[in-house]
Design an enzyme around this catalytic site. Structure first.
Site, PDB file in Angstrom:
ATOM      1  CG  LEU D 225      -1.789   1.174   1.267  1.00 19.37           C
ATOM      2  CD1 LEU D 225      -2.706   1.256   0.149  1.00 19.37           C
ATOM      3  CD2 LEU D 225      -2.585   1.173   2.850  1.00 19.37           C
ATOM      4  CG  ASP D 226      -0.662   4.619   0.241  1.00 18.59           C
ATOM      5  OD1 ASP D 226      -1.243   4.603  -0.936  1.00 18.59           O
ATOM      6  OD2 ASP D 226      -1.129   4.885   1.410  1.00 18.59           O
ATOM      7  CB  ALA D 227       5.134   0.968  -0.643  1.00 13.31           C
TER       8      ALA D 227
END
Lengths: 282, 282, 282, 282
Positions: D225-227
């Site tokens: 996530l969000d990486a």
């Protein structure tokens, strides 16, 4: 051995192939290449960095370039090595912030130049020259003495083999007698977002106009005041709550950053000038 | 009930105390206060937001203000409530980006205005008006028809009780016949960092000059072209690699943001004008 | 005589009126007033500058304030004059850019402090101290010597009556033994956009993550590493073409600007701290 | 006919020469060339635009490329023409600002894609789809229905031959079942300056931390996530005077600009991904 190569010529098909093939034939390994085409002017610009065997000989390289590329493509070549630091003279008046900024970068090894001397029309900043142990020449400039002063300046520039000049808030206008000797080699910082507020007292003019953003512009000096090719610009926000004094304070930081970036671009051979505009390679 | 209060008067000692005491006496609770003194002009500006008991009556409040403050301090008062949305007319030509931006903010409830109509000298953007179900008036403007056109415009503005006008890339110059009826109530977006590149084709002029930063400026319209009080400015970087077309594309986003911010400041009663400059409260 | 006054207290109605009335009664003329309410915490903050007759006596003023405001509103008061320059100690390790920046601002009269000494865990920057003729104390810090070193530091800070400390890229973590003595009086510059990349080697971490913007953050030092109240942040763009070395070079200018702005805010009494956050008045 | 060519391969000497010679042999005229070497990974990246005679045949071109360059240099090739617009699906939840922004750019011809449909887990934004006459699929997602919902999504994506997906503030986490089908083809906008404040409610977290700058980040979606690889970031300043609501309002404009720029980079084939980082050509 690393060479930085700047090329410009009329735009035409096949140039990149021709140049990269030439570098390859000279056993060079290209580690950076950027190019730009000014479509309106029909001019091709290229900057490349290439590593060569240490025994490459520059005169030979240039001769081969001339034979292979210069004539065929009307290519103009500039070749530079990192081994010789350019000599940079700094001209100042009374403001010290840009001078301090340049000298601390110089002293730190961040700015890869030699600074043979500082020149000023005032004695005020001599103490900084002493702090950094750099010769300081005080050459007063009045209406009447300007011609003599510029001769003295040219003598000094010549004597020290200066490569380029930085006007670090030098509050005098250079005559063409000096400018013509250093074309695209005099870098000025103007304390406005040019072309807005050219000329004297730009912060006062910006305050008067009620702008919400102020700027600073570094450019090569040409005969027309504040109208030379722009190298770098920076801006910062202001509001109604800022006085002219606040503009000046905020502007100082801008001026320092913008001027030093322009000087770094120049030193790294990232600037090319054409039609009073600059190409600034990344 | 929340009131937003704008005050200006000649600067003198004791004004803040006098105003806050007055608000206190009217049983108001100040929830925001900002002030500014233009020291050169000797003028005091204040914006405050205050909550009052719901039964406060504005005429009474103004009467008390007049008695207590207006006469003593030559104070000018503006009082505004959130309960009435200002009526905003939008003027456009052929460019749609600012119009789309304003309408989507309006439709989302981000922009607290009513938009009674869109006015254009071209029929091109009628489809957007239809998308958002807002009346669209096509009033052609030619050299000869300008006077009649402006009469038609004034009629519409009057008929719809318009409070202020947004020129969302309206490519016509309004005559003083319109401007005088809406002083400090016409907001324009100019696609340059004023005062640089006033007038026509600013992106072309910026490209020609070789600037490294382009801008957009929102200002109140006055009789002199592009010279009115600046409300908001924005900038973005460009380089030699950008064409005029790139300038225009990058500029569009700037124009949208700068114009919408200026409109928001105006709607929130955060702008005051003095000596052709603005105070923009935070 | 100008006083700068900082106030905070539980939020309630009538405070501004009460304070401005008090200043008026003390024959003060308010020349600046800004206020902020932290609605979540229910705390009111105010900063004002006021001119008084030269014969105002501070003890008397404070006594009146206590009687009139402190008790009634649980108001905390800070009063400051420009006549006494705060004493600022600078801690450094081996990087010189922030030190050069602070000292040139100090020497230019831009930074209105006294700098009694520079402290470092390395001897490297002694030459800069000599350039600016400021005492330089080399106090090595190793794992084993840290306790003794901090005692030496505290002795020096005490001996010179230091008011606040600037960590100008001081690469050591202070223990609570030092921090507790200077609460909200130690300003650090961290070379990332906090809270991203706290701790060691933030430029390396930013490079690894492939960010497109890097930052610098100045904050008050608290017991938790890089987690104190943020005073100022700055950013600059980077791209895939920038190496870690480029990040470091670009970051240096950010660090200088952000740290010096934070120091200026602190010196001008524009900072208030609450709940690990800052109010920074304009 | 113009081709956009993306190449990557292990770094070695002579690549640029080899590629430009190949283009030349195919009678191509290079009008743009940019290259990047990731020195740590030892990978060479190149983007070039070249004009060819109209009768160039892509299969033939690719065959020649394979024979001449792919095998020798292990070069990976991507070739794209402007003649086919990529199909872009837009996923939304309830926030409309990014959707309005994308659709108005699309409708204006600024964004050169086809948008076959809008997908949402809520019915709220159907009215915008109607305004722009684009099919709107409401596919609710709950804990229990997620698997079925994603199957429905994949069916739709497949049915419409979607090339890439834009998550325009889609508040659901996609499972690897979807992500794996569209590697480096799902663009998300996260409303923080990543890696700070990944996950839910970043504006609240930023407010809590007391930052002075907020940001938005557009990235390719990966399993973590969000990486994923960052395409574009933007920032804007905030102060103590801004509430969480203000953060959200200021952030909206950031999100719109950052997302649309990322989408434009993707559409113009200016992005290459390697080691979870992006190369974004100019």
């Amino acid at each position: 051995m690393k060479l930085t190569i700047l090329i410009h010529c009329p735009d035409q098909s096949g140039i990149i192939k021709a140049v990269t093939t030439f570098i390859h034939e000279q056993n060079g390994n290209i580690i950076y290449l950027d190019q730009h085409v000014d479509k309106e002017a029909g001019v091709f610009f290229m900057r490349l960095e290439s590593e060569f065997e240490d025994n490459i000989r520059l005169p030979e390289f240039k001769k081969e370039f001339k034979k292979g590329l210069e004539e065929k493509y009307q290519m103009k070549l500039g070749v530079y090595t990192d081994s010789v630091r350019p000599k940079m003279a700094v001209f100042v008046s009374k403001y010290n912030h840009c001078l301090y900024d340049l000298l601390s970068r110089y002293k730190s090894g961040e700015l890869l130049v030699d600074i043979p001397f500082i020149m000023s029309n005032h004695p005020d900043l001599n103490y900084i020259a002493e702090q950094f142990q750099i010769p300081y020449y005080h050459v007063p400039v009045t209406k009447d003495s300007k011609e003599t002063a510029e001769e003295r300046q040219l003598d000094l520039l010549n004597e020290y083999n200066v490569d380029f000049i930085v006007l670090a808030r030098y509050m005098q206008i250079l005559s063409s007698k000096v400018i013509d000797v250093y074309p695209q080699k005099i870098i000025n910082i103007h304390h406005s977002f040019l072309p807005a507020f050219a000329g004297a007292k730009p912060y006062h003019a910006a305050f008067e106009r009620g702008v919400k953003i102020i700027g600073a512009t570094s450019h090569y000096v040409t005969a027309e005041l504040d109208a030379g090719p722009i190298i770098e610009q920076g801006v910062t926000t202001v509001s109604h709550s800022h006085s002219i004094k606040d503009f000046i304070t905020k502007g100082r930081d801008l001026e320092k950053i913008v001027l030093s970036q322009a000087v770094q671009h120049h030193v790294a051979r990232k600037t090319m000038v054409y039609n009073n505009k600059t190409v600034i390679f990344s």
